[in-house]
Design an enzyme around this catalytic site. Structure first.
Site, short mmCIF file in Angstrom:
data_model
loop_
_atom_site.label_atom_id
_atom_site.label_comp_id
_atom_site.label_asym_id
_atom_site.label_seq_id
_atom_site.Cartn_x
_atom_site.Cartn_y
_atom_site.Cartn_z
N LEU A 168 0.44 -10.78 21.94
CA LEU A 168 -0.59 -10.13 21.31
C LEU A 168 -0.21 -8.39 21.32
O LEU A 168 0.17 -7.75 22.26
CB LEU A 168 -1.83 -10.04 22.36
CG LEU A 168 -2.59 -11.38 22.12
CD1 LEU A 168 -3.58 -11.42 23.53
CD2 LEU A 168 -3.28 -11.73 20.94
N SER B 245 7.31 -14.55 16.37
CA SER B 245 6.19 -14.58 17.11
C SER B 245 6.26 -15.53 18.37
O SER B 245 6.87 -16.66 18.19
CB SER B 245 4.92 -14.85 16.34
OG SER B 245 3.57 -14.82 17.16
N TYR C 38 -0.31 -20.72 10.74
CA TYR C 38 0.48 -19.54 11.35
C TYR C 38 1.65 -19.84 12.09
O TYR C 38 2.67 -19.42 11.82
CB TYR C 38 -0.63 -18.68 11.66
CG TYR C 38 0.21 -17.28 12.26
CD1 TYR C 38 0.64 -16.18 11.35
CD2 TYR C 38 0.46 -17.01 13.43
CE1 TYR C 38 1.28 -15.30 11.90
CE2 TYR C 38 0.95 -15.99 13.95
CZ TYR C 38 1.60 -15.04 13.10
OH TYR C 38 2.06 -13.85 13.73
N ARG D 166 0.89 -1.25 -0.01
CA ARG D 166 0.00 0.03 0.06
C ARG D 166 0.77 1.26 0.21
O ARG D 166 1.18 1.76 1.12
CB ARG D 166 -1.09 0.12 1.21
CG ARG D 166 -2.12 -0.92 1.13
CD ARG D 166 -2.89 -1.04 2.44
NE ARG D 166 -1.90 -1.82 3.56
CZ ARG D 166 -2.32 -2.00 4.62
NH1 ARG D 166 -3.73 -1.74 4.87
NH2 ARG D 166 -1.48 -2.35 5.62
P1 NDP Z 1 -0.27 -5.48 10.45
O1 NDP Z 1 -1.41 -5.90 9.55
O2 NDP Z 1 -0.70 -4.17 11.01
O3 NDP Z 1 0.93 -5.08 9.31
C1 NDP Z 1 1.35 -6.04 8.36
C2 NDP Z 1 2.34 -5.39 7.44
O4 NDP Z 1 2.80 -6.40 6.45
C3 NDP Z 1 1.64 -4.49 6.80
O5 NDP Z 1 2.52 -3.43 6.63
C4 NDP Z 1 1.51 -4.80 5.24
O6 NDP Z 1 1.65 -4.11 4.07
C5 NDP Z 1 2.83 -6.04 5.11
N1 NDP Z 1 2.72 -7.13 4.54
C6 NDP Z 1 1.71 -8.08 4.50
N2 NDP Z 1 1.82 -8.94 3.45
C7 NDP Z 1 2.60 -8.49 2.71
C8 NDP Z 1 3.12 -8.79 1.38
N3 NDP Z 1 2.57 -9.85 0.62
N4 NDP Z 1 3.85 -7.81 0.79
C9 NDP Z 1 4.49 -6.81 1.42
N5 NDP Z 1 4.22 -6.42 2.65
C10 NDP Z 1 3.23 -7.25 3.22
O7 NDP Z 1 0.20 -6.53 11.38
P2 NDP Z 1 1.59 -6.57 12.13
O8 NDP Z 1 2.12 -5.09 12.26
O9 NDP Z 1 1.05 -6.91 13.75
O10 NDP Z 1 2.27 -7.55 11.78
C11 NDP Z 1 3.73 -7.30 11.63
C12 NDP Z 1 4.64 -8.72 11.80
O11 NDP Z 1 4.29 -8.88 13.17
C13 NDP Z 1 4.01 -10.03 11.10
O12 NDP Z 1 5.15 -10.60 10.50
C14 NDP Z 1 3.13 -10.55 12.37
O13 NDP Z 1 3.12 -11.94 12.09
C15 NDP Z 1 4.03 -10.22 13.29
N6 NDP Z 1 3.55 -10.41 14.59
C16 NDP Z 1 2.29 -9.83 15.14
C17 NDP Z 1 1.79 -9.91 16.34
C18 NDP Z 1 0.55 -9.16 16.60
O14 NDP Z 1 -0.22 -9.73 17.65
N7 NDP Z 1 0.02 -8.17 15.88
C19 NDP Z 1 2.39 -10.62 17.28
C20 NDP Z 1 3.46 -11.48 16.97
C21 NDP Z 1 3.97 -11.04 15.67
P3 NDP Z 1 0.85 -3.95 2.88
O15 NDP Z 1 -0.63 -4.76 3.31
O16 NDP Z 1 0.41 -2.56 2.63
O17 NDP Z 1 1.47 -4.83 1.88
C1 8X3 Z 2 0.53 -13.12 16.56
C2 8X3 Z 2 0.31 -13.35 18.02
O1 8X3 Z 2 -0.91 -15.02 19.35
O2 8X3 Z 2 -2.16 -13.76 17.61
O3 8X3 Z 2 1.99 -13.68 15.89
O4 8X3 Z 2 -0.37 -15.44 17.08
S1 8X3 Z 2 -0.84 -14.60 17.99
#
Ligand code: NDP
Ligand code: 8X3
Length: 259
Positions: free
Chosen positions: A189, A144, A157, A39
């Protein structure tokens, strides 16, 4: 603490959540940022904000990390002054669905594996040789708790994040003897768009994930990432598991009544 000022940091998935928070925290510390996501409008808004707040230098790249053929051309399109990447933050990732494996959507599995595992591999394969050649660099993977503890219905996942954990460990071994550092920051989380994406845009269902507890914020995670990369050169933070105080296991959380 070693300064990150004027170092070039590439953050994948910077358009939202943890990636956008990393952009804020690293910009405040004076880093130059290559921000990537699909995006582009989000990245442009973020870059304008960072310019106003911190007078940050940013360069935006628009690609899907799971599109193998898009990554090399995107990195090669960087101007010479942006080609030397000092820190790679592999953050782009997602979950899709929460269901028993035998009832799961195969398209959801493909998207998670293609993004969380293959996307991370593609970008690392493209960026890391330059770090090795220059004898300088740091790769930070956003894993994670799901990579440490499988939870019911989390199957694919959790497997994708267990793969990230294995890749972090393997990378550290493969880079032994070089000064390149490898870290993983593995949160529980975090309230971002993560659950909205997991539940295919169901905002109400996403909100229930965080109801009655205090989750981590993207900034909480970003500050730990900054900690990892600002240690002295002889210190490699390997893996940080970061829980909200209200969480003690993937499904063990403390919820207060909500009225
Ligand atoms: P968001 O959904 O807020 O952000 C995800 C980001 O990843 C967005 O910027 C999105 O950008 C990008 N993204 C997803 N798919 C693609 C793709 N195919 N190509 C390029 N960019 C991509 O989630 P989070 O910030 O929470 O997630 C970030 C990371 O943290 C992930 O790896 C997630 O697994 C990890 N995580 C999250 C946790 C949580 O509880 N939120 C806990 C533990 C780990 P766009 O869509 O613009 O491409
Ligand atoms: C994201 C945290 O607990 O939803 O990685 O899998 S959890």
């Amino acid at each position: 603490m070693v300064s990150i000022a004027n170092q070039t940091v590439l953050i994948t998935g910077a358009s939202s959540g943890i990636g956008a928070a990393c952009a804020q925290v690293f910009a405040a510390a004076g880093a130059r940022l290559i921000l990537t996501a699909r995006r582009m409008d989000r990245l442009e808004t973020l870059a304008a904000d960072l310019k106003t707040r911190y007078d940050s230098q940013t360069y935006l790249l628009n690609f899907d990390v799971s599109n193998r053929s898009a990554i090399e051309p995107a990195l090669q399109s960087l101007p010479a002054s942006w080609q030397t990447i000092d820190v790679l933050i592999n953050n782009a990732g997602l979950s899709r669905g929460l269901s028993k494996l035998h009832e799961g959507e195969i398209d959801d599995w493909e998207e998670m594996i293609d993004t969380n595992v293959k996307g991370l591999l593609y970008i690392t394969r493209a960026v890391l040789p330059g770090m090795v050649e220059r004898g300088k660099g740091h790769v930070v993977n956003i894993g994670s708790i799901a990579g440490h503890y499988t939870y019911p219905n989390g199957n694919v996942y959790c497997a994708s994040k267990a793969a990230v954990r294995a890749l972090t460990e393997g990378l550290k071994m493969d880079l032994l003897g070089t000064p390149i550092r490898v870290s993983s920051v593995d949160p529980g989380l975090v309230e971002t768009e993560f659950s909205q994406v997991r539940f295919h845009g169901d905002v109400d269902r996403a909100a229930t994930v965080y109801a009655g507890l205090t989750p981590l914020t993207g900034e909480d995670v970003a500050e730990v990432v900054l900690f990892c990369v600002t240690r002295p050169a002889h210190v490699n933070v390997g893996d940080v598991i970061l829980w909200p105080t209200d969480q003690a296991g993937p499904t063990l959380v403390n919820r207060r009544p909500t009225t």
